[in-house]
Scaffold this motif. Structure first.
Motif, PDB file in Angstrom:
ATOM      1  N   VAL A  11       0.855  -1.182   0.000  1.00  0.00           N
ATOM      2  CA  VAL A  11       0.000   0.000   0.000  1.00  0.00           C
ATOM      3  C   VAL A  11       0.894   1.236   0.000  1.00  0.00           C
ATOM      4  CG1 VAL A  11      -1.749   1.320   1.235  1.00  0.00           C
ATOM      5  CG2 VAL A  11      -1.859  -1.187   1.202  1.00  0.00           C
ATOM      6  N   ARG A 587      -5.018   0.628  -7.894  1.00  0.00           N
ATOM      7  CA  ARG A 587      -6.233   0.296  -7.176  1.00  0.00           C
ATOM      8  C   ARG A 587      -6.339   1.245  -5.984  1.00  0.00           C
ATOM      9  NH1 ARG A 587      -7.762  -5.251  -3.835  1.00  0.00           N
ATOM     10  NH2 ARG A 587      -9.795  -4.521  -3.082  1.00  0.00           N
ATOM     11  N   ARG A 589      -7.852   2.548  -2.574  1.00  0.00           N
ATOM     12  CA  ARG A 589      -8.387   1.814  -1.433  1.00  0.00           C
ATOM     13  C   ARG A 589      -9.030   2.704  -0.365  1.00  0.00           C
ATOM     14  NH1 ARG A 589      -6.365  -3.374  -0.876  1.00  0.00           N
ATOM     15  NH2 ARG A 589      -4.908  -4.047  -2.513  1.00  0.00           N
ATOM     16  N   LYS A 590      -8.464   3.875  -0.161  1.00  0.00           N
ATOM     17  CA  LYS A 590      -8.881   4.660   0.984  1.00  0.00           C
ATOM     18  C   LYS A 590      -8.342   6.082   0.847  1.00  0.00           C
ATOM     19  CE  LYS A 590      -8.738   4.161   6.069  1.00  0.00           C
ATOM     20  NZ  LYS A 590      -8.086   3.402   7.163  1.00  0.00           N
ATOM     21  N   GLU A 655     -13.654   5.453   2.368  1.00  0.00           N
ATOM     22  CA  GLU A 655     -13.314   4.315   1.516  1.00  0.00           C
ATOM     23  C   GLU A 655     -13.325   4.726   0.054  1.00  0.00           C
ATOM     24  OE1 GLU A 655     -14.951  -0.198   0.494  1.00  0.00           O
ATOM     25  OE2 GLU A 655     -15.956   1.069   1.977  1.00  0.00           O
ATOM     26  N   LYS A 657     -12.960   2.957  -3.943  1.00  0.00           N
ATOM     27  CA  LYS A 657     -12.989   1.700  -4.690  1.00  0.00           C
ATOM     28  C   LYS A 657     -12.798   1.993  -6.168  1.00  0.00           C
ATOM     29  CE  LYS A 657     -15.897  -1.245  -1.767  1.00  0.00           C
ATOM     30  NZ  LYS A 657     -17.137  -2.069  -1.719  1.00  0.00           N
ATOM     31  N   TYR A 686      -3.295   3.647  -2.049  1.00  0.00           N
ATOM     32  CA  TYR A 686      -3.467   2.908  -3.298  1.00  0.00           C
ATOM     33  C   TYR A 686      -2.394   1.830  -3.423  1.00  0.00           C
ATOM     34  CZ  TYR A 686       0.502   5.597  -5.065  1.00  0.00           C
ATOM     35  OH  TYR A 686       1.744   6.138  -5.238  1.00  0.00           O
ATOM     36  N   THR A 687      -2.623   0.906  -4.317  1.00  0.00           N
ATOM     37  CA  THR A 687      -1.607  -0.087  -4.676  1.00  0.00           C
ATOM     38  C   THR A 687      -1.448  -0.101  -6.184  1.00  0.00           C
ATOM     39  OG1 THR A 687      -3.293  -1.822  -4.724  1.00  0.00           O
ATOM     40  CG2 THR A 687      -2.041  -1.571  -2.683  1.00  0.00           C
TER      41      THR A 687
END
Length: 693
Positions: A11, A587, A589-590, A655, A657, A686-687
């Protein structure tokens, strides 16, 4: 097979500093992710981040809506249930209060008068018993408290009136008179035949009467004293002001005009007049005439002191329709320059001279004599361009400078006095729009190419890139024909320009460094602003404006949580954020949003992915429980609400997505009960996925 722990994507975190303000021209990948692509009713903070602006509220000298308070009167149970709008009276103390909300066993009051409502006392509405007051046990949420404050403000707002008349307030000015802050308004009368002058008071706007003037020659013996009696034959009047217009301002041997009360029992006729206390004499030219202001102008004011003592601080005004004038809060004295027509548009005090502009001519008074425009250092200078603003600049012991803005050029008048004036063309091709010249750390004005300062004019000349607001050039082009007025807010280090379509632009500058611009959308147009040099006794940076609406209200800026009771709809939308890898899918994530403030706030969050590419699955709306810590809602299309209760510094986690190469966020708020708050930064979690093909 399950993925081994070592292959779990790491992350990563991208810290987005919300800085830079609105930028409409810089390419996306060259622009910082904390800059804005769209915004409304936020300002660029001097300490970083974006702050939802304060509101404004109507003003007439009575209690301010934003200062309204409320109290709770609780009962074990109602004997009779009251209704909103009724007056609750304490049967013992006589205290009264207006009911603004009714609960199951309590009422909320505002506008408390006489005394206090006391536990153990019977409370009534008229002759009807409501119940006996008990100690308060009921508690309220931040939303309820903000709501009660808003309801209380509405009660006081309804009491405030506009100066009587028609059309907008055409001028607003502030002045310290005898150690007291005073605010004045100039508005056409009800028939639109003249301008009336009003002063704000504890009972609302009060008319300021205009006196009469009479011409004189052959002043002799001594200088008349203000307040003494002038006698011509059997008729007398009280001297309010003596304006000597020649002879270097000396009454003995001079001529000019005297501001007086209405002669009684009859009008003056030409002939010798005497002054009762000073023993002065003069020859009166004939009957006195009423001082009136013709309608239709837009007033500009500056402060000046040609008389040494603090009591000599006065306002000097011009409106393009009437003679220039001096005003001390009580006496309005027209100033005659012998120019035809004698209707100056702009005014300045510089080098111990009073300046007025007439089209492309600049006329200054004699040295230290604001009424003298013949001899004694009075001069006229032709500029070759219509003058749009006058802006004195600080200088050294040898004198400062006066910036003379025109439509197409900027000139500077150097010299300590009229004996050493030297006008220099500073720049051809760069000027200013009427009513936009202001001083902060240096001179600023609104040119058709944008907001510009003197340093930029000197260094870059008449090029678009010399403007501070070049990053918002499309906005400037759309608004430049709509400029109405301007002001500054020194507390926030902002230059502000207003447009006739109710929009405005706030430009934040610190130590001459441009931090960014942000557009505003008001519920009222701004017709005329108060004098920016109008300091207050308490040191507050109070700014008032005359609403362009036909209601004619005078508004005080930087007050309250609304636009005079109307919700402040505000939002910021950031630039697309690549998280430092523009061609890598990520991606998301938060996110953690850092919000700072002290009051209740209800915020709305949203985000979009992949440049709004519809081939990407855009976020689906999801509502979070507003009672949960860090609850929020993020979505691309429907913006739902997150309630943040206003701790001084709160990182709010939400959150995210979806997968895309870029993300953009939006934060907004509405309603009329939210006070300013600052959004400082975002932390995106993010990743990495893979590179784009």
């Amino acid at each position: 097979m399950p993925m081994s722990p070592s292959s779990t994507p790491k992350v990563l975190y991208d810290h987005v500093k919300l800085r830079g303000g609105l930028d409409l021209v810089t390419p996306t990948l060259d622009l910082s992710s904390g800059a804005l692509r769209d915004s409304q009713n936020f300002e660029v903070s001097t300490t970083g981040g974006y702050t939802r602006i304060f509101g404004y509220e109507r003003f007439d000298g009575r209690a301010k809506p934003s200062d309204a308070t409320w109290v709770v009167v609780q009962f074990t149970a109602f004997t009779n249930t009251p209704t909103v709008g009724q007056t609750l009276t304490d049967n013992t103390t006589g205290a009264t209060g207006q009911i603004i909300a009714v609960g199951s066993n309590y009422v909320i009051l505002t506008k408390i008068a006489v005394a206090t409502h006391t536990v153990g006392n019977v409370q009534r509405v008229g002759g009807t018993t409501i119940g006996t007051m008990v100690a308060q046990t009921v508690t309220f949420s931040a939303l309820e408290q903000a709501t009660f404050r808003g309801l209380a403000a509405e009660v006081y707002r309804a009491l405030i009136t506009a100066p009587t008349g028609s059309g907008p307030a055409r001028g607003v000015a502030t002045l310290i008179v005898s150690g007291v802050d005073k605010t004045y308004a100039f508005r056409n009368n009800a028939g639109g035949t003249a301008v009336d002058v009003w002063v704000a008071s504890a009972s609302g706007w009060t008319a300021v009467p205009l006196f009469r003037e009479v011409s004189f020659t052959a002043g002799a013996i001594a200088t008349p004293i203000e307040g003494e009696v002038i006698t011509r034959g059997a008729n007398t009047a009280t001297v309010k002001r003596v304006l000597v217009t020649n002879n270097g301002g000396a009454f003995v041997g001079g001529a000019g005009r005297i501001i007086i009360t209405t002669p009684a029992p009859g009008e003056f006729v030409a002939g010798a007049a005497t002054f009762g206390t000073s023993g002065a004499t003069a020859t009166i030219s004939g009957a006195s005439t009423a001082i009136t202001l013709a309608p239709g102008g837009k007033f500009e004011f500056v402060q000046g002191n040609f008389f040494g003592q603090a009591s000599g601080l006065r306002l000097y005004g011009a409106d393009g329709v009437n003679r220039g004038f001096e005003f001390d809060g009580t006496i309005l004295a027209p100033i005659t320059t012998a120019t035809t027509p004698d209707t100056p548009k702009h005014v300045a005090v510089h080098g111990n001279h009073l300046f007025f502009s007439f089209q492309s001519s600049l006329i200054n008074s004699g040295t230290g004599t604001p009424y003298v425009y013949s001899g004694g250092g009075a001069t006229e200078i032709a500029t070759g361009d219509e003058i749009t603003g006058l802006l004195p600049q600080p200088g050294n012991q040898e004198g400062g400078a006066l910036v003379i803005y025109g439509k197409q050029q900027t000139s500077i008048l150097y010299g300590a006095t009229s004996a050493t004036w030297k006008m220099v063309t500073y720049n051809l091709g760069t000027g200013a729009t009427h009513y936009t010249a202001q001083n902060m750390s240096e001179g600023y004005a609104f040119d058709p190419s944008g907001v510009i300062n003197l340093r930029a004019v000197q260094e870059f000349g008449n090029f678009t890139h010399s403007t501070l607001t070049q990053p918002i050039l499309p906005f400037i082009i759309a608004k430049r024909s709509l400029v109405s007025n301007s002001t500054v807010n020194r507390t926030k280090s902002q230059y502000r320009v207003f447009f006739s379509d109710k929009t405005a632009l706030y430009v934040t500058l610190v130590n001459r460094k441009y931090l960014g611009s942000a557009p505003q959308l008001f519920a009222d147009g701004v017709y005329a602003t108060s004098n920016p040099d109008g300091t207050r006794v308490n040191g507050d940076d109070d700014v008032f404006f005359g609403s362009a609406e036909s209601t004619g209200y005078v508004m005080q800026m930087e007050r309250g949580s609304s636009f005079d009771g109307i919700a402040i709809e505000a939002y910021i939308e950031t630039n697309w954020n690549t998280c430092n890898s523009p061609r890598t899918l990520k991606r998301f994530r938060k996110a953690a949003i850092e919000v700072q403030g002290t009051d209740y706030v209800s915020l709305t969050f949203g985000y979009a992915l992949g440049y709004n590419n519809q081939a990407i699955a855009q976020p689906v709306g999801r509502v979070y429980d507003a009672s949960s810590a860090g609850s929020a809602f993020w979505d691309n299309g429907t913006w739902d609400t997150f309630v943040w209760d206003g701790s001084s510094l709160s990182p709010t986690e939400v959150e995210l997505k979806g997968t895309a190469e870029v993300i953009r966020t939006r934060i907004s708020s509405g309603t009329a009960i939210i006070y300013p708050y600052t959004v400082n930064s975002e932390l995106i979690h993010y990743t990495h996925r893979r590179g784009m093909r």
